[in-house]
Design a protein around this motif. Structure first.
Motif, PDB file in Angstrom:
ATOM      1  N   ARG A 274       0.885  -0.879  -0.016  1.00 12.35           N
ATOM      2  CA  ARG A 274      -0.044  -0.143  -0.081  1.00 12.35           C
ATOM      3  C   ARG A 274       0.784   1.254  -0.115  1.00 12.35           C
ATOM      4  O   ARG A 274       0.578   2.382  -0.620  1.00 12.35           O
ATOM      5  N   ASP A 275       2.120   1.361   0.732  1.00 10.48           N
ATOM      6  CA  ASP A 275       2.879   2.451   0.814  1.00 10.48           C
ATOM      7  C   ASP A 275       3.287   2.779  -0.490  1.00 10.48           C
ATOM      8  O   ASP A 275       3.635   4.021  -0.812  1.00 10.48           O
ATOM      9  N   LEU A 276       3.997   1.758  -1.009  1.00  6.82           N
ATOM     10  CA  LEU A 276       4.703   1.695  -2.530  1.00  6.82           C
ATOM     11  C   LEU A 276       3.463   2.356  -3.649  1.00  6.82           C
ATOM     12  O   LEU A 276       3.839   3.055  -4.256  1.00  6.82           O
ATOM     13  N   TRP A 277       2.234   1.883  -3.643  1.00  5.53           N
ATOM     14  CA  TRP A 277       1.136   2.311  -4.359  1.00  5.53           C
ATOM     15  C   TRP A 277       0.993   3.865  -3.895  1.00  5.53           C
ATOM     16  O   TRP A 277       0.848   4.478  -5.013  1.00  5.53           O
ATOM     17  N   ARG A 278       0.947   4.287  -2.831  1.00  4.87           N
ATOM     18  CA  ARG A 278       0.608   5.664  -2.339  1.00  4.87           C
ATOM     19  C   ARG A 278       2.024   6.506  -2.815  1.00  4.87           C
ATOM     20  O   ARG A 278       1.464   7.888  -3.111  1.00  4.87           O
ATOM     21  N   ILE A 279       3.043   6.134  -2.793  1.00  4.50           N
ATOM     22  CA  ILE A 279       3.928   7.101  -3.021  1.00  4.50           C
ATOM     23  C   ILE A 279       4.786   6.478  -4.433  1.00  4.50           C
ATOM     24  O   ILE A 279       5.810   7.063  -4.800  1.00  4.50           O
ATOM     25  N   LYS A 280       3.819   6.003  -5.376  1.00  6.63           N
ATOM     26  CA  LYS A 280       4.416   5.556  -6.647  1.00  6.63           C
ATOM     27  C   LYS A 280       4.982   6.635  -7.343  1.00  6.63           C
ATOM     28  O   LYS A 280       5.932   6.263  -8.032  1.00  6.63           O
ATOM     29  N   GLY A 281       4.692   7.890  -7.405  1.00  3.03           N
ATOM     30  CA  GLY A 281       5.460   8.996  -7.917  1.00  3.03           C
ATOM     31  C   GLY A 281       6.719   9.188  -7.726  1.00  3.03           C
ATOM     32  O   GLY A 281       7.701   9.200  -8.126  1.00  3.03           O
ATOM     33  N   GLN A 282       7.103   9.409  -6.197  1.00  2.16           N
ATOM     34  CA  GLN A 282       8.318   9.504  -5.764  1.00  2.16           C
ATOM     35  C   GLN A 282       8.959   8.339  -5.799  1.00  2.16           C
ATOM     36  O   GLN A 282      10.414   8.342  -6.189  1.00  2.16           O
ATOM     37  N   ALA A 283       8.476   7.324  -5.531  1.00  2.00           N
ATOM     38  CA  ALA A 283       9.403   5.934  -5.904  1.00  2.00           C
ATOM     39  C   ALA A 283       9.896   5.700  -7.052  1.00  2.00           C
ATOM     40  O   ALA A 283      10.923   5.312  -7.447  1.00  2.00           O
TER      41      ALA A 283
ATOM     42  N   PHE B 212      14.970  16.521 -13.846  1.00  2.00           N
ATOM     43  CA  PHE B 212      13.273  16.364 -13.533  1.00  2.00           C
ATOM     44  C   PHE B 212      12.864  15.637 -12.492  1.00  2.00           C
ATOM     45  O   PHE B 212      12.030  15.813 -11.812  1.00  2.00           O
ATOM     46  N   GLY B 213      13.779  14.586 -12.500  1.00  2.00           N
ATOM     47  CA  GLY B 213      13.399  13.597 -11.294  1.00  2.00           C
ATOM     48  C   GLY B 213      13.494  13.969  -9.918  1.00  2.00           C
ATOM     49  O   GLY B 213      12.631  13.804  -9.173  1.00  2.00           O
ATOM     50  N   ILE B 214      14.358  14.903  -9.791  1.00  2.00           N
ATOM     51  CA  ILE B 214      14.557  15.471  -8.620  1.00  2.00           C
ATOM     52  C   ILE B 214      13.542  16.682  -8.171  1.00  2.00           C
ATOM     53  O   ILE B 214      12.936  16.559  -7.078  1.00  2.00           O
ATOM     54  N   VAL B 215      13.368  17.245  -8.967  1.00  2.00           N
ATOM     55  CA  VAL B 215      12.366  18.293  -9.024  1.00  2.00           C
ATOM     56  C   VAL B 215      10.823  17.905  -8.708  1.00  2.00           C
ATOM     57  O   VAL B 215      10.193  18.254  -8.036  1.00  2.00           O
ATOM     58  N   TYR B 216      10.669  16.742  -9.740  1.00  2.00           N
ATOM     59  CA  TYR B 216       9.321  16.136  -9.406  1.00  2.00           C
ATOM     60  C   TYR B 216       9.238  15.621  -8.415  1.00  2.00           C
ATOM     61  O   TYR B 216       8.086  15.389  -7.290  1.00  2.00           O
ATOM     62  N   ASN B 217      10.297  14.856  -7.686  1.00  2.43           N
ATOM     63  CA  ASN B 217      10.208  13.942  -6.594  1.00  2.43           C
ATOM     64  C   ASN B 217      10.000  15.100  -5.346  1.00  2.43           C
ATOM     65  O   ASN B 217       9.210  14.779  -4.340  1.00  2.43           O
TER      66      ASN B 217
END
Length: 787
Positions: free
Chosen positions: A10-19, A671-676
């Motif tokens: 559940r945590d992985l799905w919740r933070i799928k963007g950051q992950a 982009f990955g850092i800013v988006y994260n």
């Protein structure tokens, strides 16, 4: 599946963007490591296999003219496994429809036996007929550049006489991985040819019947190379020996060795940067997750789970992200390595490529990514172990804002409510702000450093062929010519200005450091080909002493004022001891300079020249080329535009092409850092943002509260990113610079401006993606307490 594993999913799905963003950063670092390691091992293995299969000599010993029986004396030298003599000579190939003659090297092929050393791979056609002297095998890369076919005729001028040959084959050879004309640094398939002819044909052309002018040697396993060189020189000196040298000093091997060294330096320096960024991002994500889930951690411990089990749960979250990124990186690295290997095969003219990736890079890539991610997560897990159920289930103590009342009053006078909320959040969490600023700044630094590197490659060309070399055409001679040749050149069609030069092969020694290269004699007040200092101002050639290129001075570890030993490799082969007068800034090769009159005086050869630089009326170029073709003493003619184009091609392929790959990767990282950063902020404030919506804030005002902080982060990160990128550019430029070309590094406003614009665009795209999630937020579900 255990409850904690359910929670993990559940945590992985919740933070799928950051992950996903963090896994992408890890994947980039691992893919670079795997790709570079694969290319490195493939280049090394292919080179060694090619050298061994076609028996490339380990020692080359040029000589003016020696009888064949001297080879028996060379074979008796301790450490020599085998020896073979051959005839080499310069030639000019007249290509139909081409104004300039093409410089070529002609090599003899033994008449009745295969070459014991320096054999070639016959790609198309057949071997030479021993009974015929009018057949030739041509280097395949040259044939492709000019669309030559089997049975075509080729006209070449050798030793002043014009000869015609039938082309019977196209070949590739390990000593011509880079096709560079003698005395030049820039390879060009179209401007340099290699011709293999029967030994009798070449002996007749260069008056070498029963003689040779180059000995090739292979060494025994335990041979001492330096001792062999001294012994070979002792045997060949009386026949005009020009100094034996090892394979590593052969221009072709030097090129590929420099390429391999550049790849090694880049593979060591660059991937750890991405691993460090990934560890830092994981540290931020897990830190904020633990802070937001302290009540859940207390509840889990209250149900009987140990500190280790709870800590391992969060550690598994780190491992899943790291391993997923590493797996993706391995796949991308394998794909990228195979693609780049094809590029290298065409650039280096390998007939085959031994491409493989050892298990070690894959294992180390996964291991390093896991260790880097673990390093970021372990610092956070200490907080998990420290939380007791009673403390964790209590809400954290609120911050003390009693001292911010005066500031709040000041803010009210000129900021609206959403803006004040942004400012207060920043002031209350300076550590978190600094972490986000540092992450974005590192990403921008990587991008700006890559942009500076790309500009540096362009500057190398502009400075070399615009500031240092200001000639239109350069002409080299087969042998040194008297000073009257300069007067003759002035009367050729279209010649406006003539500047002579004298090039002498030499070994430069300073203690244990040595370099085999060329000493170039320049006239006083040279204008067309100059030695310049770091400010691009002319260096006045001293009456005594030598001027070294900065790269050469670094190799020899010598400073101005110190004495340098110069072992001349032609003529009487004197050994000179001269002071180093100054250091020159050259971006192509590692040359050294002396005043031409002083050099000739030291050699006791007054008024000798080996080439000239010409400034020419462009309308008269065709007439000039025809006149140069008719001069038997001319060994080669090079237009500055052709040399620049060849250098541009060299820099855009091989290791130089990696700068485009790394620039693209740096953009992805940014982009990955800013988006994260935006996703982490959204995950932290989702409940607060939902509360604001319930209280009556509009969607735009709610988004401003979140994205305003991101805007501040970006604005603060840009100047810090400029500083990081400035120093990173020196590190990366040093990794790409080689003995053959150097990449200058200065502050480039355009590069940093583009990198800053990329960060702003990444922030806008990330902000749009996050705002879309804010607009879709489920107020009821978000405000509920998560169980």
């Amino acid at each position: 599946m255990s409850p904690l594993n359910h929670k993990l999913l559940r945590d992985l799905w919740r933070i799928k963007g950051q992950a996903g963003a963090i896994a992408l950063v890890v994947a980039v670092g691992v893919s670079l490591l795997v790709m570079m390691s694969g290319m490195l091992s493939s280049l090394q293995d292919t080179r060694e296999t090619y050298y061994e299969r076609y028996r490339l000599a380990e020692v080359f010993a040029p000589v003016t003219r020696a009888p064949l029986n001297v080879l028996d004396q060379v074979a008796q030298i301790s450490g020599v496994a085998s020896v073979q003599g051959r005839i080499t000579g310069g030639a000019l190939v007249d290509m139909p429809g081409q104004a300039l003659p093409v410089r070529a090297s002609a090599l003899s092929v033994p008449r009745y036996q295969a070459s014991r050393l320096n054999d070639f791979y016959l790609k198309h056609g057949r071997a030479l007929d021993p009974a015929r002297t009018d057949e030739v095998i041509v280097l395949d890369s040259f044939a492709q550049a000019h669309d030559l076919q089997l049975d075509d005729t080729l006209s070449a001028t050798m030793n002043g006489a014009r000869r015609s040959f039938w082309i019977v084959g196209f070949a590739m050879a390990p000593e011509f991985l880079f096709t560079t004309a003698p005395g030049e640094f820039v390879p060009d398939d179209a401007r340099f040819a290699v011709l293999w002819l029967n030994e009798d044909a070449l002996a007749a052309a260069f008056d070498m019947k029963g003689a040779f002018n180059e000995a090739l040697l292979s060494l025994e396993r335990n041979a001492k190379p330096e001792a062999v060189l001294l012994a070979v020189d002792g045997v060949l000196d009386r026949f005009g020996g020009q100094g034996a040298y090892l394979r590593k000093d052969h221009m072709s091997d030097r090129f590929i060795s420099e390429e391999i060294s550049g790849l090694q330096a880049t593979s060591v320096a660059v991937p750890p940067i991405f691993m460090g960024v990934a560890a830092f991002l994981l540290y931020i994500v897990i830190t904020r997750m633990v802070q937001s889930e302290r009540e859940q951690i207390g509840l889990i411990k209250a149900f009987g789970y140990s500190d280790f089990e709870v800590g391992y749960h969060y550690f598994k979250l780190v491992l899943v992200i790291a391993v997923a990124g590493a797996g993706l990186g391995c796949v991308l690295g394998l794909w990228g390595g195979r693609a780049m290997a094809g590029v290298y095969q065409s650039v280096y003219h390998f007939p085959f490529l031994v491409f493989h990736i050892e298990p070690a890079p894959l294992v180390s890539g996964v291991g390093v990514s896991v260790l880097a991610a673990s390093a970021g997560g372990l610092f956070v897990l200490r907080r998990v172990f420290a939380l007791t159920p009673a403390v964790a289930m209590r809400p954290p103590a609120p911050m003390d804002f009693s001292r911010s009342g005066a500031m709040n009053e000041r803010l009210k006078s000129w900021l609206d409510q959403p803006s004040r909320m942004v400012v207060r959040r920043i002031l209350r969490n300076p550590g978190r702000l600094f972490g986000a600023v540092l992450g974005v700044a590192v990403g921008m630094g990587l991008s700006s450093a890559q942009m500076s590197l790309m500009s540096g490659f362009d500057d190398t060309l502009d400075l070399t062929f615009g500031v240092i070399d200001r000639s239109d055409v350069s002409v080299s001679f087969f042998e040194t010519m008297p000073a009257e040749t300069v007067f003759d050149m002035k009367h050729l069609p279209g010649v406006v200005e003539v500047e002579p030069t004298r090039a002498v092969g030499a070994v430069l020694r300073n203690g244990r450091n040595s370099y085999r290269g060329t000493v170039s004699g320049l006239p006083a007040n040279a204008r067309l080909n100059r030695a310049v200092d770091k400010d691009m101002a002319d260096i006045v050639m001293p009456e005594t002493g030598i001027v070294l290129a900065k790269s050469l001075a670094d190799i020899l570890e010598i400073q101005p004022g110190e004495m340098l030993q110069v072992e001349v490799l032609q003529g009487r082969r004197p050994v000179l001891t001269v002071p180093v007068a100054s250091i020159a800034e050259t971006l192509l090769g590692s040359p050294s300079f002396m005043l031409m009159d002083s050099l000739n005086r030291e050699l006791r050869e007054r008024g000798q020249v080996s080439g000239v630089y010409l400034r020419v009326d462009s309308d008269q170029l065709p007439a000039l080329y025809e006149a140069l073709k008719a001069m038997p003493s001319v060994a080669g003619v090079t237009r500055r535009e052709d040399a620049r184009a060849a250098m541009q091609k060299l820099m855009d392929t091989g290791a130089g092409a990696m700068r485009y790959v790394m620039a693209a990767i740096a953009g992805i990282i940014t982009f990955g850092i800013v988006y994260n950063a935006a996703r982490i902020a959204f995950g932290e404030q989702a409940r607060d943002l939902a509360s604001l919506r319930v209280m009556g804030f509009t969607r735009g005002e709610t988004a401003f509260v979140l994205l305003g902080e991101l805007a501040v982060v970006v604005l603060l990160a840009i100047p810090l990113g400029v500083g990081i990128g400035y120093y990173l550019s020196f590190l990366i430029a040093a990794g790409f610079s080689t003995d053959l070309y150097q990449i200058p590094t200065t502050f480039r406003p355009d590069a940093f401006g583009i990198a800053a614009l990329a960060v702003v665009l990444a922030a806008l795209v990330s902000g749009w993606l996050v705002k879309r999630d804010i607009d879709r937020i489920d107020l009821v579900a978000t405000l509920k307490t998560r169980e």
